[in-house]
Design an enzyme around this catalytic site. Structure first.
Site, mmCIF file in Angstrom:
data_model
loop_
_atom_site.group_PDB
_atom_site.id
_atom_site.type_symbol
_atom_site.label_atom_id
_atom_site.label_comp_id
_atom_site.label_asym_id
_atom_site.label_seq_id
_atom_site.Cartn_x
_atom_site.Cartn_y
_atom_site.Cartn_z
ATOM 1 N N ASP A 1 0.878 -1.153 0.000
ATOM 2 C CA ASP A 1 0.000 0.000 0.000
ATOM 3 C C ASP A 1 0.928 1.218 0.000
ATOM 4 O O ASP A 1 2.142 1.088 0.180
ATOM 5 C CB ASP A 1 -0.888 -0.038 1.254
ATOM 6 C CG ASP A 1 -1.735 1.211 1.413
ATOM 7 O OD1 ASP A 1 -2.289 1.683 0.411
ATOM 8 O OD2 ASP A 1 -1.813 1.729 2.547
ATOM 9 N N ASP B 1 -0.123 5.107 1.079
ATOM 10 C CA ASP B 1 -0.369 6.045 2.174
ATOM 11 C C ASP B 1 -0.295 5.348 3.528
ATOM 12 O O ASP B 1 -0.898 4.292 3.731
ATOM 13 C CB ASP B 1 -1.756 6.687 2.028
ATOM 14 C CG ASP B 1 -1.849 7.596 0.812
ATOM 15 O OD1 ASP B 1 -0.802 8.081 0.347
ATOM 16 O OD2 ASP B 1 -2.978 7.822 0.329
#
Length: 272
Positions: A9, A11
């Site tokens: 991922d 963020d």
């Protein structure tokens, strides 16, 4: 180590903040963002916010400069570079957008470490405004997942990756609730690395029985580096041990060991 696919991922996993919120806050548009948030999906709101920021005189260069000073743990970049140097196939699956992610990765000098970036598409239009679009066009169809936001189900990406690999191990790192759905698709022999005390970790803690993959938590960039590189080393050693065991099963006088390439039957051309 060939044979390992690492999916990040972005963020609050690679960087320490939500890149959407970071840009909005740094450019002074937080109040408007909060006002509009209840009225439209997040992805649509970010496109709208880019319009508002452009109308206020903020250029694409202003946005890029904000992105270049995004907070990141000092061990995150070395962790990524080490995993790439060890031969892992690194990929990103994120609900941010391509301009934000690409700008940050290029600034950090790690863009070339990733073989693909799966995220919401974006481009700068003829007026110099950043446009952001959904990864999945939810205005025309529903992706069919009730766990994920309408613009992106990360499981669709994970399933595509799984279909494209054979014996590779898959390591998934994430923090948010949107990372729970793809974690459910991981199988025995895979690994999920949730960030401790973040939504993904909390969801896994409440539903441990639904996760087939091996779970390893981490709290910050230093632990991310330690856990990730430890797993890569572990998988590498297991593969080497397996290869050594398989080699021991082959008899020393195996005829194939001394057969020359010329002795092998040649492939016949297929007539068309």
């Amino acid at each position: 180590m060939a044979g390992i696919v690492v999916v990040f991922d972005f963020d609050k996993t690679i960087i320490e903040v939500d890149s959407d919120n970071w840009v909005v806050d740094e450019l002074g548009a937080t109040d408007l963002f909060n006002q509009l948030l209840p009225t439209m999906p997040w992805n649509s709101l970010m496109d709208r916010m880019m319009k508002e920021l452009h109308s206020q005189g903020n250029t694409i260069d202003d946005i890029a400069e904000v992105l270049k000073r995004v907070p990141i743990h000092p061990r995150a970049v070395p962790a990524i570079k080490s995993a790439h140097a060890l031969g892992c196939d690194l990929r990103i699956v994120s609900d941010a957008n391509l301009f934000f992610i690409g700008t940050i990765l290029k600034h950090l000098g790690i863009m070339e470490c990733f073989s693909e970036i799966n995220t919401n598409p974006s481009f700068v239009d003829e007026e110099g405004r950043l446009r952001i679009f959904p990864h999945h066009d939810f205005t025309s169809s529903f992706h069919g997942c009730s766990l994920c936001p309408p613009n992106m189900c990360k499981s669709t990406v994970i399933k595509r990756i799984q279909a494209s690999i054979s014996t590779e191990k898959l390591i998934y790192l994430g923090d948010g609730s949107g990372d729970f759905c793809p974690s459910l698709k991981l199988g025995n022999g895979d690994y999920v690395l949730p960030r401790k005390n973040f939504p993904l970790w909390e969801l896994i803690c409440r539903n441990p029985g639904v996760i087939k993959a091996e779970i390893h938590e981490w709290s910050d960039g230093e632990e991310l580096e330690d856990v990730l590189l430890h797993l890569i080393k572990k998988i590498s050693e297991e593969k080497n041990n397996s290869s050594a065991a398989a080699a021991m099963l082959i008899p020393v006088d195996c005829k194939f060991e001394t057969m020359s390439a010329q002795a092998l039957p040649q492939a016949l051309p297929v007539p068309h």
